[in-house]
Design a protein around this motif. Sequence first.
Motif, mmCIF file in Angstrom:
data_model
loop_
_atom_site.group_PDB
_atom_site.id
_atom_site.type_symbol
_atom_site.label_atom_id
_atom_site.label_comp_id
_atom_site.label_asym_id
_atom_site.label_seq_id
_atom_site.Cartn_x
_atom_site.Cartn_y
_atom_site.Cartn_z
ATOM 1 N N ASP A 141 -8.509 24.764 -11.003
ATOM 2 C CA ASP A 141 -9.263 24.958 -9.986
ATOM 3 C C ASP A 141 -9.358 24.235 -8.697
ATOM 4 O OD1 ASP A 141 -10.477 27.086 -11.335
ATOM 5 O OD2 ASP A 141 -11.148 26.044 -12.786
ATOM 6 N N TYR A 142 -8.698 22.944 -8.906
ATOM 7 C CA TYR A 142 -8.948 21.973 -7.755
ATOM 8 C C TYR A 142 -7.822 21.206 -7.789
ATOM 9 C CZ TYR A 142 -11.320 19.242 -11.370
ATOM 10 O OH TYR A 142 -11.710 18.734 -12.379
ATOM 11 N N GLN A 143 -7.558 20.428 -6.770
ATOM 12 C CA GLN A 143 -6.735 19.095 -6.630
ATOM 13 C C GLN A 143 -7.702 17.959 -5.776
ATOM 14 O OE1 GLN A 143 -3.333 18.450 -3.744
ATOM 15 N NE2 GLN A 143 -2.016 18.673 -5.840
ATOM 16 N N ILE A 144 -7.495 16.956 -6.481
ATOM 17 C CA ILE A 144 -8.330 15.686 -5.766
ATOM 18 C C ILE A 144 -7.285 14.730 -5.615
ATOM 19 C CG2 ILE A 144 -10.181 14.016 -5.991
ATOM 20 C CD1 ILE A 144 -11.352 15.668 -8.125
ATOM 21 N N VAL A 145 -7.171 14.229 -4.291
ATOM 22 C CA VAL A 145 -6.197 13.396 -3.828
ATOM 23 C C VAL A 145 -6.981 11.926 -3.565
ATOM 24 C CG1 VAL A 145 -4.403 12.697 -2.138
ATOM 25 C CG2 VAL A 145 -4.762 14.776 -2.730
ATOM 26 N N PHE A 146 -7.063 11.159 -4.522
ATOM 27 C CA PHE A 146 -7.755 9.909 -4.625
ATOM 28 C C PHE A 146 -6.869 8.640 -3.653
ATOM 29 C CE2 PHE A 146 -9.736 11.528 -8.456
ATOM 30 C CZ PHE A 146 -11.161 11.281 -7.954
ATOM 31 N N SER A 147 -7.550 7.998 -3.056
ATOM 32 C CA SER A 147 -6.749 6.908 -2.218
ATOM 33 C C SER A 147 -7.472 5.713 -2.474
ATOM 34 C CB SER A 147 -6.423 7.396 -0.745
ATOM 35 O OG SER A 147 -5.962 6.599 0.100
ATOM 36 N N ASP A 148 -6.684 4.660 -3.005
ATOM 37 C CA ASP A 148 -7.299 3.150 -3.074
ATOM 38 C C ASP A 148 -6.666 2.556 -1.946
ATOM 39 O OD1 ASP A 148 -8.210 1.143 -4.189
ATOM 40 O OD2 ASP A 148 -6.510 0.672 -5.810
ATOM 41 N N THR A 149 -7.578 1.747 -1.481
ATOM 42 C CA THR A 149 -7.293 0.953 -0.276
ATOM 43 C C THR A 149 -7.474 -0.417 -0.307
ATOM 44 O OG1 THR A 149 -9.555 1.130 0.674
ATOM 45 C CG2 THR A 149 -8.162 2.687 1.296
ATOM 46 N N PRO A 150 -6.809 -1.298 0.356
ATOM 47 C CA PRO A 150 -7.102 -2.894 0.433
ATOM 48 C C PRO A 150 -8.761 -3.271 0.450
ATOM 49 C CG PRO A 150 -5.257 -2.488 1.678
ATOM 50 C CD PRO A 150 -5.858 -1.275 1.574
ATOM 51 N N GLY A 151 -9.010 -4.371 0.026
ATOM 52 C CA GLY A 151 -10.476 -4.783 0.191
ATOM 53 C C GLY A 151 -10.554 -5.312 1.594
ATOM 54 N N VAL A 152 -11.709 -4.895 2.194
ATOM 55 C CA VAL A 152 -11.829 -5.022 3.475
ATOM 56 C C VAL A 152 -12.250 -6.821 3.722
ATOM 57 C CG1 VAL A 152 -13.441 -5.030 5.350
ATOM 58 C CG2 VAL A 152 -13.174 -3.147 4.024
ATOM 59 N N VAL A 153 -11.047 -7.461 4.426
ATOM 60 C CA VAL A 153 -11.353 -8.775 4.982
ATOM 61 C C VAL A 153 -11.057 -8.998 6.461
ATOM 62 C CG1 VAL A 153 -10.269 -9.353 2.800
ATOM 63 C CG2 VAL A 153 -8.608 -9.113 4.720
ATOM 64 N N LYS A 154 -11.623 -10.254 6.989
ATOM 65 C CA LYS A 154 -11.336 -10.517 8.303
ATOM 66 C C LYS A 154 -9.984 -11.176 8.028
ATOM 67 C CE LYS A 154 -16.224 -11.282 9.376
ATOM 68 N NZ LYS A 154 -16.328 -9.731 9.947
ATOM 69 N N TYR A 188 -3.830 -13.527 9.105
ATOM 70 C CA TYR A 188 -2.533 -13.426 9.435
ATOM 71 C C TYR A 188 -2.164 -11.932 9.458
ATOM 72 C CZ TYR A 188 -2.539 -13.437 4.256
ATOM 73 O OH TYR A 188 -2.886 -13.448 3.162
ATOM 74 N N LYS A 189 -1.096 -11.469 10.219
ATOM 75 C CA LYS A 189 -0.664 -10.008 10.428
ATOM 76 C C LYS A 189 -0.701 -9.178 9.239
ATOM 77 C CE LYS A 189 1.854 -10.770 14.667
ATOM 78 N NZ LYS A 189 1.115 -10.069 15.524
ATOM 79 N N MET A 190 -0.160 -9.615 8.331
ATOM 80 C CA MET A 190 -0.276 -8.642 7.012
ATOM 81 C C MET A 190 -1.609 -8.143 6.674
ATOM 82 S SD MET A 190 1.113 -9.189 3.086
ATOM 83 C CE MET A 190 -0.364 -10.162 2.659
ATOM 84 N N GLN A 191 -2.615 -9.029 6.822
ATOM 85 C CA GLN A 191 -4.056 -8.744 6.532
ATOM 86 C C GLN A 191 -4.671 -7.734 7.486
ATOM 87 O OE1 GLN A 191 -6.465 -12.309 5.990
ATOM 88 N NE2 GLN A 191 -5.902 -12.276 3.738
ATOM 89 N N GLU A 192 -4.136 -7.858 8.869
ATOM 90 C CA GLU A 192 -4.381 -7.148 9.963
ATOM 91 C C GLU A 192 -4.017 -5.531 9.827
ATOM 92 O OE1 GLU A 192 -2.766 -8.304 13.736
ATOM 93 O OE2 GLU A 192 -3.740 -10.293 13.553
#
Length: 304
Positions: free
Chosen positions: A62-75, A78-82
Motif C-alpha cells: 500500500d505504500y513506500q516510505i523513503v526515510f532519510s537520515d542526516t548529519p547532526g546540525v553543527v556550526k 572545517y569544509k567537511m562540516q559545511e
Amino acid sequence: MPDKTIISKPNMHKAGFVNIVGNPNVGKSTLMNRLVGEKISIITSKSQTTRHRIKGIVNTDDYQIVFSDTPGVVKPSYKMQEYMLEFSKSALVDADIILYVTDVVENIEKNLDFIDKVNKSDIPVLLVINKIDLTTQEKLEALFDKWKSLIPRAEIFPLSATENFNVDNLYKRIVELLPEGEPFFPKDELTDLPSRFFVNEIIREKILQYYDKEVPYSVEVEVEEFKEDDKRINIMAVIYVERSSQKGIIIGSQGEALKKVGTQARLDIEAFFGKKVFLNLYVKVLKDWRNKDSELKNFGYANK
C-alpha cells in the motif's frame, strides 16, 4: 520494528520522503534503523557519526516510505562540516514529512537558526522527544511545553528508540501523512546507496568505536576493490588519515589495532551481506583532506 500491516484505502498507493533532522547525538540513526527495521545507519556514542544523507526504504503493497537520515546540525569548523550542514538543510526542502529529533538532555536552544528554518517550512513536522526512559514525567512535560512554544505546529511524540517505546504510534502517523503517489524506487530496494558505501560505513563505525579524541574524525574510508561471487566477497579498502602520526595510531603496535578493526568490520560486513568476506585494509595519509573541496567531492560530500 514497527507494525507495517497498516491498511490504506482500496486502490490508493502512498509514497513519500521522511527526512530525519536534529542535533548530534539525539538518536536520529537509532530511530531511523528502528523505523526501517534494518541497520542502515551506523551508530556510536560519538557525535557526528553520520556524515551523509542515508536513505532507508520501507515497502508494503500500500505504500513506500523513503526515510532519510542526516548529519547532526553543527556550526562548521572545517569544509567537511559545511557540506554536512548542507545535507541537513536540504532535508528541509525536499521532504514530504520532517522528522525533527531531540532528546531529554540536549540544550534545546543549541541551534535556534536551524529551528527557525524548520518553522519557515510548510512541510508537516513530527517532533520526536527521544530517550524519555532517561527522565521523569515532570521534566518531560516541561520539555513538551518548551518545544510546543518553539515549533507550534509540530506534532510531538515522546518515545525511546532504544527501548522501542511509542515508535509504532509515530510510524502510524507517518503513514497517515504520506501523500498519494507511485513508488519512487523499486519495491525490492532497501536503500538507494551502493554496497561499497555500507562497507565504508561499517569500517568507519569500528574506527569511531575503538579510537579516541580527534583520530576517528580525521578518518575517511574508501573501497578500492569489491569483487563478489556466489560464495564470498573480496574487499580492499583504504583508511585515509590527515597526518602521519594518525596513521601510526590506526595501525597500532605490530598492526594489532588495525587487525582488530578489520576483524570486527569483517564480521559485520558478513552479517550485512549474508556471505563470507575477505577484507584487506590499508592506511594512507591524505593531508588536510577535510578542508579540500576536491577530496571532499571524491568522497561523495558534494557533486563532482
